[in-house]
Write a protein that holds these residues in place. Structure first.
Motif, PDB file in Angstrom:
ATOM      1  N   THR A 127       1.362  11.979  -1.075  1.00 50.34           N
ATOM      2  CA  THR A 127       1.576  12.792  -2.280  1.00 50.34           C
ATOM      3  C   THR A 127       1.561  11.915  -3.522  1.00 50.34           C
ATOM      4  OG1 THR A 127       2.902  14.346  -0.999  1.00 50.34           O
ATOM      5  CG2 THR A 127       3.144  14.413  -3.399  1.00 50.34           C
ATOM      6  N   GLN A 128       2.191  10.744  -3.427  1.00 50.78           N
ATOM      7  CA  GLN A 128       2.257   9.842  -4.578  1.00 50.78           C
ATOM      8  C   GLN A 128       0.870   9.310  -4.943  1.00 50.78           C
ATOM      9  OE1 GLN A 128       4.296   6.152  -3.878  1.00 50.78           O
ATOM     10  NE2 GLN A 128       4.838   5.883  -6.030  1.00 50.78           N
ATOM     11  N   VAL A 129       0.101   8.924  -3.922  1.00 48.15           N
ATOM     12  CA  VAL A 129      -1.254   8.417  -4.176  1.00 48.15           C
ATOM     13  C   VAL A 129      -2.091   9.490  -4.865  1.00 48.15           C
ATOM     14  CG1 VAL A 129      -3.426   7.750  -3.057  1.00 48.15           C
ATOM     15  CG2 VAL A 129      -1.277   6.700  -2.335  1.00 48.15           C
ATOM     16  N   TYR A 130      -2.025  10.710  -4.339  1.00 50.91           N
ATOM     17  CA  TYR A 130      -2.812  11.794  -4.927  1.00 50.91           C
ATOM     18  C   TYR A 130      -2.394  12.053  -6.372  1.00 50.91           C
ATOM     19  CZ  TYR A 130      -4.883  16.389  -5.615  1.00 50.91           C
ATOM     20  OH  TYR A 130      -5.608  17.448  -6.107  1.00 50.91           O
ATOM     21  N   LYS A 141       0.809  -1.211   0.000  1.00 55.98           N
ATOM     22  CA  LYS A 141       0.000   0.000   0.000  1.00 55.98           C
ATOM     23  C   LYS A 141       0.849   1.271   0.000  1.00 55.98           C
ATOM     24  CE  LYS A 141      -3.980  -1.837   2.576  1.00 55.98           C
ATOM     25  NZ  LYS A 141      -4.725  -1.705   3.848  1.00 55.98           N
ATOM     26  N   LEU A 142       1.957   1.237   0.756  1.00 58.85           N
ATOM     27  CA  LEU A 142       2.696   2.468   0.995  1.00 58.85           C
ATOM     28  C   LEU A 142       3.907   2.669   0.099  1.00 58.85           C
ATOM     29  CD1 LEU A 142       2.551   2.608   4.883  1.00 58.85           C
ATOM     30  CD2 LEU A 142       1.600   4.287   3.308  1.00 58.85           C
ATOM     31  N   SER A 143       4.408   1.602  -0.514  1.00 54.64           N
ATOM     32  CA  SER A 143       5.654   1.745  -1.268  1.00 54.64           C
ATOM     33  C   SER A 143       5.556   1.341  -2.730  1.00 54.64           C
ATOM     34  CB  SER A 143       6.772   0.922  -0.602  1.00 54.64           C
ATOM     35  OG  SER A 143       7.056   1.418   0.684  1.00 54.64           O
ATOM     36  N   LEU A 144       4.768   0.330  -3.029  1.00 50.81           N
ATOM     37  CA  LEU A 144       4.718  -0.156  -4.413  1.00 50.81           C
ATOM     38  C   LEU A 144       3.812   0.729  -5.260  1.00 50.81           C
ATOM     39  CD1 LEU A 144       4.507  -4.031  -3.928  1.00 50.81           C
ATOM     40  CD2 LEU A 144       6.521  -2.568  -4.107  1.00 50.81           C
ATOM     41  N   PRO A 145       4.027   0.759  -6.561  1.00 47.76           N
ATOM     42  CA  PRO A 145       3.141   1.539  -7.436  1.00 47.76           C
ATOM     43  C   PRO A 145       1.694   1.073  -7.312  1.00 47.76           C
ATOM     44  CG  PRO A 145       5.103   0.828  -8.616  1.00 47.76           C
ATOM     45  CD  PRO A 145       5.128   0.107  -7.309  1.00 47.76           C
ATOM     46  N   LEU A 146       0.758   1.981  -7.559  1.00 48.81           N
ATOM     47  CA  LEU A 146      -0.658   1.624  -7.459  1.00 48.81           C
ATOM     48  C   LEU A 146      -1.034   0.499  -8.406  1.00 48.81           C
ATOM     49  CD1 LEU A 146      -2.411   5.110  -7.195  1.00 48.81           C
ATOM     50  CD2 LEU A 146      -1.870   3.510  -5.363  1.00 48.81           C
ATOM     51  N   SER A 147      -0.250   0.327  -9.462  1.00 49.27           N
ATOM     52  CA  SER A 147      -0.557  -0.710 -10.455  1.00 49.27           C
ATOM     53  C   SER A 147      -0.110  -2.099 -10.019  1.00 49.27           C
ATOM     54  CB  SER A 147       0.106  -0.365 -11.792  1.00 49.27           C
ATOM     55  OG  SER A 147       1.509  -0.203 -11.619  1.00 49.27           O
ATOM     56  N   GLU A 196      -8.504  10.087   2.367  1.00 46.75           N
ATOM     57  CA  GLU A 196      -8.308  11.540   2.333  1.00 46.75           C
ATOM     58  C   GLU A 196      -7.905  12.012   0.935  1.00 46.75           C
ATOM     59  OE1 GLU A 196      -5.470  15.011   4.369  1.00 46.75           O
ATOM     60  OE2 GLU A 196      -5.471  12.956   5.169  1.00 46.75           O
ATOM     61  N   HIS A 197      -6.876  11.380   0.367  1.00 45.41           N
ATOM     62  CA  HIS A 197      -6.406  11.822  -0.944  1.00 45.41           C
ATOM     63  C   HIS A 197      -7.361  11.376  -2.058  1.00 45.41           C
ATOM     64  CE1 HIS A 197      -2.712  13.555   0.510  1.00 45.41           C
ATOM     65  NE2 HIS A 197      -2.507  12.483   1.251  1.00 45.41           N
ATOM     66  N   GLY A 198      -8.028  10.247  -1.837  1.00 46.25           N
ATOM     67  CA  GLY A 198      -9.017   9.810  -2.816  1.00 46.25           C
ATOM     68  C   GLY A 198     -10.182  10.780  -2.907  1.00 46.25           C
ATOM     69  N   ALA A 199     -10.628  11.313  -1.752  1.00 46.77           N
ATOM     70  CA  ALA A 199     -11.719  12.295  -1.764  1.00 46.77           C
ATOM     71  C   ALA A 199     -11.293  13.556  -2.505  1.00 46.77           C
ATOM     72  CB  ALA A 199     -12.147  12.625  -0.341  1.00 46.77           C
ATOM     73  N   ALA A 200     -10.035  13.959  -2.306  1.00 44.92           N
ATOM     74  CA  ALA A 200      -9.537  15.147  -3.015  1.00 44.92           C
ATOM     75  C   ALA A 200      -9.512  14.911  -4.520  1.00 44.92           C
ATOM     76  CB  ALA A 200      -8.150  15.512  -2.509  1.00 44.92           C
TER      77      ALA A 200
END
Length: 548
Positions: free
Chosen positions: A141-144, A16-22, A269-273
């Motif tokens: 920041t990366q997730v957003y 969740k915290l380090s690998l790419p979202l893909s 939080e970042h998903g809502a933004a």
């Protein structure tokens, strides 16, 4: 209610915290709670037997650069299992044989996209292991950034929620401001209990109290709230979706309460933004399309559009202009009414619910919302009247203190007839305003009203009304009775006594007594067709004159 926090970093937290979202889980989904001590890059061409690993390292297999010297994925997985690795992250596809080996060895396997940079992944994992808080901030920041990239690729709200569900491995749902679902992604284990959860989510009163005022949600701190749900052990993280400092909806991440953690809070939080940006973008696009559509349709009503151009423009709006259409005109009744935009919103919501094809636009100067409904070709009027009734019902449900006049025109079989259908709808809407009724009126049913209005001699019409109904009206005033109301119900029910009694909530014998009293007071016989016609006309005239 505090969030559950893990005491050591697991494969799932690193995912969740380090690998790419893909990144994808291709094997060992139930083994992601294993702790990770470190991360090491291994090149398939290396002499892996000479490598020394600490227990519980996460092995990052680099892309193959020399296939002739590289070990197979099966050999690499066997070696990783012997070395006590926590798991393996690989590039691209994994062979079925290797997946079977990983399953046998209980070795979690994660797949990275081909364009992933292995050194950046390693640095990200190491940063997380030595500086969890700093990495969480960087990950936010990366997730957003990755979510906004999804939006920029026009993958829409569905694309955003797919990414959030993949990252959190939990249920994700976005609601609009009225708690209608916009998009949702469910985990298979929740399918059986989702109906109970969904019933809870759709009720406004079940929102956390901090989120009730859409104008103040921007002040909510912290921006993500945790709320228990009525299903045992299940909770949600919820954040307002904000655009232009106003709450436009809500994003929820739903899972087992013990499994919701600070990472899910970060995603929420970042998903809502990111959802806020997506909604703002969609609104801007929608407003532009509305202006273009309104300009085109105004030109069409002015007769400034050829049938050929209308067909082409319809294709741009993904609407079949060649179908038979019925014009609707909707306008608020009274003063201090809601905005036309609110009326348009209700209309569009019903069209979506009913899966009805229509073009809708606001005519501000005329104070109306116009709808051209592509009606069912077999029975267009009944089809359109049913849709108009759905508009009326939803307006009354959402705004019980407000009423709208709704008029329907004749069927327009081709584009050249749209103007006349619109003019008919305007007349029907104006009659609805005069009659102070929110019942949808179809112009084809209003011949007698049009005839009466065309006579224009108010004094004679008023005299006819007084002669026919005067004594009954005077009796009502003296005795505080309901004989005029009884007559209106009688004609509304087409003379059916049982239906009339039911509509007035009186016994049938009471209704018969009232009809006899009307006969006596007015000196008439309601069993005669001519008398009933005169009474009905007088009631219509009374309503028309009384509302001018």
């Amino acid at each position: 209610m505090p969030l559950h926090r893990a005491h050591s970093l697991t494969i799932d937290e690193i995912r969740k915290l380090s690998l790419p979202l893909s990144a994808r889980i291709v094997s060992g989904e139930g083994l992601l709670d294993q702790p990770v001590a470190w991360a090491t890059i291994i090149y398939p061409e290396d002499d892996i037997e000479a490598k020394f690993l600490q227990p519980r390292e996460l092995i990052l297999l680099a892309p193959v650069s020399n296939p002739s010297k590289a070990r197979s994925d099966v050999e690499l997985f066997q070696w990783a299992a012997r070395a006590g690795a926590a798991g393996v992250a690989v590039y691209g596809e994994v062979s079925e044989t290797a997946l079977a080996e990983a399953k046998a060895q209980k070795l979690p396997v994660l797949a990275l996209a081909d364009d992933t940079r292995i050194r950046e992944v390693e640095r990200s994992i190491v940063s997380l292991l030595v500086d969890r808080k700093g990495q969480i901030d960087r990950r936010g920041t990366q997730v957003y950034r990755q979510l906004t990239q999804i939006s920029s690729r026009n993958e829409g709200m569905d694309g955003l929620l797919v990414a959030m569900a993949r990252l959190s491995k939990k249920n994700v749902i976005a609601h609009d401001k009225r708690l209608h679902p916009i998009s949702q992604k469910l985990q298979p284990e929740f399918v059986g209990i989702w109906d109970d959860i969904e019933a809870f989510l759709k009720k406004q009163d079940n929102l956390p109290v901090e989120l009730h005022d859409r104008h103040r949600v921007v002040e909510v701190d912290p921006p993500v709230l945790l709320q228990a749900l009525p299903v045992s052990g299940v909770a949600r993280l919820i954040a307002p979706i904000i655009t232009s400092n106003l709450g436009r909806g809500y994003l929820s991440i739903i899972g087992r309460e013990r499994e919701l953690d600070e990472i899910d809070q970060l995603i929420c939080e970042h998903g809502a933004a990111a959802c806020g940006l997506e909604m703002a973008k969609q609104k801007a696009v929608s407003e532009t399309e509305k202006r273009l559509r309104g300009t085109f349709l105004d030109r069409l009503l002015l007769g400034d559009v050829s049938p050929q151009e209308a067909i082409r423009q319809g294709e741009r709006f993904q609407h079949d202009m060649s179908r038979a259409h019925v014009a609707f005109v909707l306008a608020w009744r009274g003063v201090n009414t809601p905005s036309l935009r609110r009326l348009e919103t209700i209309v569009n919501a019903i069209l979506t619910t009913e899966d009805a094809a229509a073009l809708v636009w606001i005519r501000e100067r005329e104070g109306e919302v116009v709808v051209f409904h592509a009606a069912d070709h077999r029975n267009p009027i009944d089809n359109s009247l049913a849709l108009a009734e759905a508009f009326r019902s939803e307006i009354n449900r959402q705004l019980p203190q407000s009423r709208a006049a709704i008029g329907l025109g004749q069927v327009a079989r081709d584009v050249n007839d749209w103007r006349s259908s619109y003019r008919d709808a305007v007349q029907a809407s104006e009659l609805a305003l005069r009659l102070q009724t929110d019942i949808p009126l179809y112009i084809g049913d209003l011949g007698v009203y049009q005839l009466i209005m065309s006579l224009g001699e108010r004094e004679k019409l008023s005299d006819f009304c007084a002669r026919t109904l005067g004594k009954v009206n005077d009796y009502d005033d003296r005795q505080n009775a309901d004989l005029i109301k009884t007559l209106e119900a009688f004609f509304a029910c087409h003379g059916n006594l049982s239906q009339t009694a039911a509509s007035l909530i009186v016994h049938r014998n009471t209704l018969l007594y009232r009809i006899n009293r009307i006969n006596e007071i007015a000196g008439i016989d309601m069993s005669r067709p001519e008398t009933r016609l005169a009474l009905h006309l007088a009631l219509i005239i009374r309503r028309l004159l009384g509302r001018e």
